[in-house]
Structures are given as C-alpha cells and as structure tokens.
Scaffold this motif. Structure first.
Motif, PDB file in Angstrom:
ATOM      1  N   UNK A  72       0.619  -1.037   0.032  1.00 55.02           N
ATOM      2  CA  UNK A  72       0.095   0.040  -0.282  1.00 55.02           C
ATOM      3  C   UNK A  72       0.934   1.123   0.011  1.00 55.02           C
ATOM      4  N   UNK A  73       1.059   1.749  -0.976  1.00 53.49           N
ATOM      5  CA  UNK A  73       1.904   3.123  -1.420  1.00 53.49           C
ATOM      6  C   UNK A  73       1.095   4.129  -1.738  1.00 53.49           C
ATOM      7  N   UNK A  74       1.399   5.449  -1.718  1.00 58.13           N
ATOM      8  CA  UNK A  74       2.379   5.815  -0.710  1.00 58.13           C
ATOM      9  C   UNK A  74       2.284   5.619   0.674  1.00 58.13           C
ATOM     10  N   UNK A  75       3.280   5.937   1.601  1.00 60.05           N
ATOM     11  CA  UNK A  75       3.072   6.009   2.934  1.00 60.05           C
ATOM     12  C   UNK A  75       3.052   7.121   3.221  1.00 60.05           C
ATOM     13  N   UNK A  76       2.416   7.538   4.406  1.00 59.03           N
ATOM     14  CA  UNK A  76       2.212   8.899   5.360  1.00 59.03           C
ATOM     15  C   UNK A  76       3.596   9.610   5.451  1.00 59.03           C
ATOM     16  N   UNK A  77       3.904  10.774   5.228  1.00 64.48           N
ATOM     17  CA  UNK A  77       5.058  11.252   5.581  1.00 64.48           C
ATOM     18  C   UNK A  77       5.395  11.532   6.880  1.00 64.48           C
ATOM     19  N   UNK A  78       4.257  11.550   7.791  1.00 67.39           N
ATOM     20  CA  UNK A  78       4.706  11.656   9.189  1.00 67.39           C
ATOM     21  C   UNK A  78       5.132  10.207   9.637  1.00 67.39           C
ATOM     22  N   UNK A  79       6.146  10.272  10.452  1.00 65.85           N
ATOM     23  CA  UNK A  79       6.895   9.002  10.772  1.00 65.85           C
ATOM     24  C   UNK A  79       6.230   7.785  11.261  1.00 65.85           C
ATOM     25  N   UNK A  80       5.032   8.094  12.244  1.00 67.41           N
ATOM     26  CA  UNK A  80       4.326   7.120  12.819  1.00 67.41           C
ATOM     27  C   UNK A  80       3.038   7.050  12.116  1.00 67.41           C
ATOM     28  N   UNK A  81       2.967   7.594  11.061  1.00 70.20           N
ATOM     29  CA  UNK A  81       1.773   7.534  10.220  1.00 70.20           C
ATOM     30  C   UNK A  81       0.696   8.520  10.692  1.00 70.20           C
TER      31      UNK A  81
END
Length: 288
Positions: free
Chosen positions: A173-182
C-alpha cells in the motif's frame, strides 16, 4: 492551546471560493487545524437520534451539502501551507481500510505531513442500512480498521492482515504517510465507550458536545482503560469544544489536560467570516 475550526466542509464551505477563504483566513489568524464532517448519504425521514442536539436532528435541512471530507481537505491543502487537515470525523466502519489508508497517505504526502484522521463509529442506523453494513458491528469494525490502517501505513515490505472483518495476504500500500508514525488517529465520541476506544487504538480523543463534568468523567474512563492495558494516558491528545469559548474556558480546559479546542465558523458570508475569525484570534487565540 491549539484551536481548530469544526464543520469546515459543511454547507456553503463546500463551494471553492468560500472553502479557500475559510482555510486561508483561518491559517493567517493562527488557527491550527480544520475539521471536516461526513455523511455519505442522509436517508430521508431518518428516525435515529442525532446525539449532539436536544431535538435529535442534525443542524440544517436533510439536504444540506456535505462534500466528501478527503476531497475537500485535498482542495484546501493546495491553497494553504501549514494548517492541519483533519477529518472530524470519518465514519470508519463504513470504509474499507485499503481505500482509506491510501487516501489519507496521499493527503499527508500532498500536504507535507498535515493530515489527521478523526474517526467515529456513527449514529445514523439508516445510513448503515443503506450501505448494507451491520449497525451493531460498527464499534468492533472501527477498532479492527484502526489496526489494519496502521499495518498498511508501516514502512517496509508487504504484510498480511487477519481480523474478523478484514483479511488479506501480503499487500503493498503506497504511498506511505509523511509523518513518521503514520497519520494520527483521533477517536471521536462523547460516551465512555469512545474514551476507552481512544485509550486502546487512538493517538487522540475528541469528545464533542460535553460539559466540563462530562469531560472529566470521560477522561477518568480513558485513564482507567490506559491503566488496564499498560499505556501512558499522556500519549492520548485531547481535543474538544464547548458552546462558548472564552479565556476562562481555555484555562479550565487546559487544567483538565485539553490540548486543542474546536469552534464552528463564525459566519457564512465572506465579510462576516473574516471579521469573526479575526475577532476570535485577537480575543482568544492571542491570549491563550
């Protein structure tokens, strides 16, 4: 204390010029976040009781426009720089985690890490009936969906998921969130069950329509659930709102551990909206 605007996408704010004006003026005045509402449909003649009004009906007529919250937030993300973009709330048990994980991660990426996912379990039985989703399962579905979302947002390889309502073999599942912990998940709801749910699966709790006594009782419930599962309650950020937000309200809320207060837009025409936002910023935000 942080301040946000509730009902940001409702009614006339679904129109492009007013949406941009609301978002840009709020950002310039020091508001920290915008919070959208959601109903994919409003069944005509619904009998379910709206829990935040004495009359049991939602504000405004049943046919009031309620634009899709994530598309609206994506639109205002493009015309702002720093204001946080929050759903307040998305009715989580009505959505499949695959779609919501991608939508929120995309919003987070396009906005530079400004997304917040506020979730609720819903109250409008007729809406669930129209969607073919069992109303009685909504709380369990929501908690499982939170776990599924966090799995889909994890960086690294494909992972499977095995729950009661959602199951899949390893997927990407991409993209991933920018925020490190989601994307932070804020659990909405004013009842004790919502407070316990926030302790179990949330990064925050957002009880709306409570007074200070109700807020204190809910916080006690949240702390008790955190103690039961071995979690530090300080990890759960508290967001709420009151009918009147004054300097005294801010102090009392802060003393209880509230980090963010939400207020409705102060007007619906451009001039009234600007004046109202600026007045609140000068009289409350600047002194908080």
């Amino acid at each position: 204390m942080k301040f946000g605007l509730m009902f940001a996408n409702a009614g006339p704010f679904g129109l492009p010029d007013l949406a941009a004006l609301l978002a840009q003026t709020a950002e310039a005045c020091g508001y920290e976040s915008l919070w959208t509402v959601e109903h994919v449909v409003v069944p005509a003649g619904y009998q379910s009781k709206y829990p935040y009004a004495a009359g049991g009906r939602m504000p405004g007529p049943d046919e009031i426009p309620i634009p899709d919250p994530l598309i609206w937030l994506s639109y205002v993300a493009a015309v702002t720089k720093k204001i946080r973009l929050a759903t307040g709330i998305v009715i989580l048990p009505q959505r499949h985690p695959f779609y919501l994980a991608k939508e929120m991660a995309t919003l987070d990426q396009l906005s530079g890490g400004r997304a917040i996912l506020g979730i609720g379990i819903g109250w409008l039985r007729e809406e669930f009936d129209a969607l073919g989703i069992p109303f009685e399962e909504r709380a369990a579905r929501a908690e499982e969906a939170c776990a599924a979302l966090r799995t889909l947002w994890k960086k690294g390889g494909a992972e499977p998921f095995a729950g009661k309502f959602f199951q899949w073999a390893p997927v990407h599942s991409n993209p991933k969130p920018v925020q490190p912990n989601g994307v932070p998940i804020v659990v909405g709801g004013h009842v004790k069950g919502a407070a316990r749910r926030a302790a179990r699966v949330g990064d925050g709790w957002f009880p709306a329509g409570v007074d200070f006594d109700g807020l204190a009782a809910g916080l006690a419930e949240l702390r008790a659930e955190c103690a039961r599962i071995g979690r530090n309650p300080a990890e759960v950020e508290i967001t709420t709102g009151f009918p009147v937000t004054s300097a005294d309200t801010v102090k009392r809320a802060r003393d209880l551990g509230v980090s963010r207060l939400i207020v409705p837009p102060p007007g619906f025409d451009p001039d009234g909206l600007r004046r109202g936002l600026e007045t609140f910023a000068n009289e409350v935000i600047a002194k908080a």
